[in-house]
Each structure stands twice: as C-alpha cells, then as structure tokens.
Scaffold this motif. Structure first.
Motif, PDB file in Angstrom:
ATOM      1  N   VAL A 172       0.458  -1.152  -0.054  1.00 52.46           N
ATOM      2  CA  VAL A 172       0.143   0.247  -0.389  1.00 52.46           C
ATOM      3  C   VAL A 172       1.287   1.483  -0.037  1.00 52.46           C
ATOM      4  O   VAL A 172       0.627   2.394  -0.924  1.00 52.46           O
ATOM      5  N   GLY A 173       1.875   1.179   0.533  1.00 46.73           N
ATOM      6  CA  GLY A 173       2.746   2.225   0.319  1.00 46.73           C
ATOM      7  C   GLY A 173       1.881   3.781   1.246  1.00 46.73           C
ATOM      8  O   GLY A 173       1.366   2.979   1.911  1.00 46.73           O
ATOM      9  N   TYR A 174       2.632   4.311   0.594  1.00 48.20           N
ATOM     10  CA  TYR A 174       1.583   5.623   0.813  1.00 48.20           C
ATOM     11  C   TYR A 174       1.007   6.202   0.154  1.00 48.20           C
ATOM     12  O   TYR A 174       1.410   6.922  -1.344  1.00 48.20           O
ATOM     13  N   SER A 175      -0.324   7.279  -0.429  1.00 49.54           N
ATOM     14  CA  SER A 175      -0.867   8.519  -0.688  1.00 49.54           C
ATOM     15  C   SER A 175      -1.669   8.888  -0.259  1.00 49.54           C
ATOM     16  O   SER A 175      -1.820   9.043   1.187  1.00 49.54           O
ATOM     17  N   GLN A 176      -1.475  10.006  -1.226  1.00 45.51           N
ATOM     18  CA  GLN A 176      -1.791  11.862  -0.027  1.00 45.51           C
ATOM     19  C   GLN A 176      -3.429  11.524  -0.172  1.00 45.51           C
ATOM     20  O   GLN A 176      -4.444  10.761  -1.009  1.00 45.51           O
ATOM     21  N   GLY A 177      -3.829  11.722   1.320  1.00 49.35           N
ATOM     22  CA  GLY A 177      -4.666  11.220   1.821  1.00 49.35           C
ATOM     23  C   GLY A 177      -5.040  10.307   2.951  1.00 49.35           C
ATOM     24  O   GLY A 177      -5.421  11.218   4.141  1.00 49.35           O
ATOM     25  N   MET A 178      -3.954  10.248   3.229  1.00 46.25           N
ATOM     26  CA  MET A 178      -3.590   9.338   4.534  1.00 46.25           C
ATOM     27  C   MET A 178      -3.460  10.203   5.657  1.00 46.25           C
ATOM     28  O   MET A 178      -3.821   9.705   6.608  1.00 46.25           O
ATOM     29  N   SER A 179      -2.414  10.819   5.661  1.00 47.35           N
ATOM     30  CA  SER A 179      -3.149  12.139   6.648  1.00 47.35           C
ATOM     31  C   SER A 179      -3.634  12.798   6.954  1.00 47.35           C
ATOM     32  O   SER A 179      -4.150  12.729   8.191  1.00 47.35           O
ATOM     33  N   ASP A 180      -4.456  12.363   6.122  1.00 52.32           N
ATOM     34  CA  ASP A 180      -5.808  13.446   7.116  1.00 52.32           C
ATOM     35  C   ASP A 180      -6.994  12.022   7.922  1.00 52.32           C
ATOM     36  O   ASP A 180      -8.016  12.726   8.323  1.00 52.32           O
ATOM     37  N   LEU A 181      -6.768  11.130   7.076  1.00 51.42           N
ATOM     38  CA  LEU A 181      -7.267   9.653   8.141  1.00 51.42           C
ATOM     39  C   LEU A 181      -6.199   9.615   9.566  1.00 51.42           C
ATOM     40  O   LEU A 181      -6.936   8.996  10.082  1.00 51.42           O
ATOM     41  N   VAL A 182      -4.686   9.906   9.384  1.00 51.70           N
ATOM     42  CA  VAL A 182      -4.353   9.124  10.538  1.00 51.70           C
ATOM     43  C   VAL A 182      -4.524  10.494  11.602  1.00 51.70           C
ATOM     44  O   VAL A 182      -4.221  10.131  13.091  1.00 51.70           O
ATOM     45  N   ALA A 183      -4.230  11.375  11.514  1.00 52.88           N
ATOM     46  CA  ALA A 183      -4.425  12.432  12.371  1.00 52.88           C
ATOM     47  C   ALA A 183      -5.754  12.599  13.189  1.00 52.88           C
ATOM     48  O   ALA A 183      -5.553  12.722  14.396  1.00 52.88           O
ATOM     49  N   PRO A 184      -6.552  12.787  13.217  1.00 53.42           N
ATOM     50  CA  PRO A 184      -7.376  12.794  14.293  1.00 53.42           C
ATOM     51  C   PRO A 184      -7.160  11.746  14.779  1.00 53.42           C
ATOM     52  O   PRO A 184      -7.861  11.674  15.687  1.00 53.42           O
TER      53      PRO A 184
END
Length: 296
Positions: free
Chosen positions: A177-189
């Motif tokens: 899976v690695g990293y894709s833009q948008g994951m940071s928006d999911l992990v932050a909360p």
C-alpha cells in the motif's frame, strides 16, 4: 451589481434542511444519547471486558443505552474517544481484559519499534528509493495537515513529527500500500484523540484493513465505490440518477464526489461532524461486521 448577481446565483445552489421530517428519519433516531463516560463504564465488567450487549445489541433498550446503537445515533463523548476508538478500529478486542490490553500495548510497542528500526536501517539504495516513492510525499503532506487544530499547530510541533513517523513506518509495514496522499488526513484525527504514537499506528493499521482506501480516482476501488453510489442513487433518487445518465459518461464518473470517498467526508463537513460520521461507520450498526468503513 455584478457582485449582487453572483451572490444571488450562489444562493440558488444553497439548500438548507436543518431538520428532517420523521418520515425520512430512522425509527430509532433520538432514542439513544451520546455514549458518555458513565454509559461506557456501564458496559465494562470487573475485568475490563466489554459486555456482550455492547458488542451485539439485539433488542430495543432505554434511551442512553445500547452500545453500538448509542455510537451510531449519538456518537462518542470527546473525553472517551481515545479509549473507545481502539475497540472500534479493532486494535483491542471486546473480550480482552484491562490486563490483556496493557500486555498487548507492550507487545505492539515493541513491534512498532522494530518496524521503525527497519526503516532507519535501510541501505543507501533502499533509502533513496523510499525517499522518492514515499518520504518526499509524506514530508509535503504532514506539514499542511490539520494545522488549524491546536494539537498540530505551530512550528516544530512534535505531534507533526509523530504523524510523519507513523506514516513512514506504515509504508514500511505495508509496502504493497505504501503511502498515498490523503492518508495523513485519516491518521491525524486518530493521533489527536489516542495521543500515543504506537497505539495510533496500530489503530491506523486497523482502519486501513477495514477501509476501502482509494489512492487514485482511477483505482479499481474507486470504481467499486462509485458503482455502489450509482446504484444507491438509482434506488433512492431516481430523477437525479437519470440526470447523470443524460450527461453521458462524464456524469456517471461523478467527479464531484471523489474527495468524499478519498477522505471519508473529512473536508466536506466541520471536523466535529466528520468524526461523528467516522464513528457511525466504525460502529457497523445494522451492517455486517465484515463491511468496509466509509462505503456509501
């Protein structure tokens, strides 16, 4: 005059329905209040296990009770999100005792440390490829994710660095899976509520395992999500569906809702409402426990 005309044009597209008629609401709406501290403690037995009624509610219960029903209809009090979310994200099992959960945390903290060490021990060639494929994008994303939130605000904020490590380590943990833009928006909360870096990482692992996360509008998963949404529209809003069909292929691509699916509505609503939507998805109330979160 032009400005007034523009404002009136915008107003034509502003539809507000602050209240829905009872005929359009779920029959159990308003039966359950938010899951607060006292209600949550009432679901825990003396060993710290979550009682069966919480896991599989099977009958109507008085207002304020009902476990998953309460989460689905009322949400979770902010003060206990950090304790309840790990259950919903399957980091903790409902049958685990307080002692078992603490032992699990110790074990998972060790595993997380090993994942991070693997990342830090890359050869120069491996690190170069990792930087190109993962780290370059992560470094750009984390510094602009939720920076209005007090938890991530300010220069040199250690919580931003924690988020960065979680995402980099996840790419090592799950290279497919690695990293894709948008994951940071999911992990932050999750980090802002759970607080602990290792616990957040494993909660994020649970989220990713039970979510159809879409890394690109062309991905097969995005098409699957859109297929669900088109069918839902066909069944519930036939006139709008027919309008999209009349627009041809462009209309059925539904570009206007791609971000909804990518970020689970996080940027379409104020944060408080978006997190309520997430909790309702994670509760899996009236859907199979095997269903995917954030599906339409």
């Amino acid at each position: 005059v032009r400005q007034v005309a523009q404002e009136k044009t915008c107003m034509q597209f502003s539809i507000r329905r602050p209240k829905l008629p009872s005929s359009e609401m779920h029959p159990e709406e308003s039966m359950y209040r938010r899951l607060d501290v006292s209600a949550w403690l009432g679901h825990l037995n003396e060993l710290g296990q979550v009682e069966e009624e919480y896991k599989l509610p099977h009958r109507a219960r008085p207002a304020g009770e009902g476990g998953l029903r309460a989460i689905f209809f009322g949400g979770i009090d902010v003060s206990i999100r950090g304790e309840v979310w790990p259950f919903l994200l399957r980091y903790y099992s409902h049958g685990s005792t307080s002692e078992e959960r603490e032992a699990l945390r110790v074990q998972k903290r060790k595993e997380y440390s090993e994942i991070q060490q693997k990342r830090l021990s890359m050869t120069p060639e491996e690190h170069s490829a990792f930087w190109r494929n993962v780290q370059f994008t992560v470094d750009k994303d984390v510094v602009r994710t939720d920076r209005s939130n007090q938890f991530f605000r300010g220069e040199g904020n250690p919580n931003v660095e924690s988020m960065r490590r979680i995402l980099l380590n996840y790419a090592v943990y799950n290279p497919a899976v690695g990293y894709s833009q948008g994951m940071s928006d999911l992990v932050a909360p999750i980090l802002a509520e759970v607080l602990d870096e290792s616990d957040t990482f494993w909660c994020f692992v649970g989220l990713m395992q039970n979510t159809i996360f879409v890394s690109s509008p062309r991905d097969e998963d995005m098409e699957k999500q859109l297929l669900y949404l088109r069918e839902l529209l066909r069944l519930t809003h036939l006139r709008f569906y027919q309008h999209l069909v009349s627009l041809g292929e462009d209309g059925l691509q539904m570009l206007f809702c791609h971000r909804w699916l990518l970020l689970c509505f996080k940027r379409e609503f104020p944060e408080a409402e978006a997190l309520r939507i997430w909790e309702a998805c994670w509760a899996h109330y009236q859907v199979s426990r095997g269903s995917r979160d954030c599906s339409p």
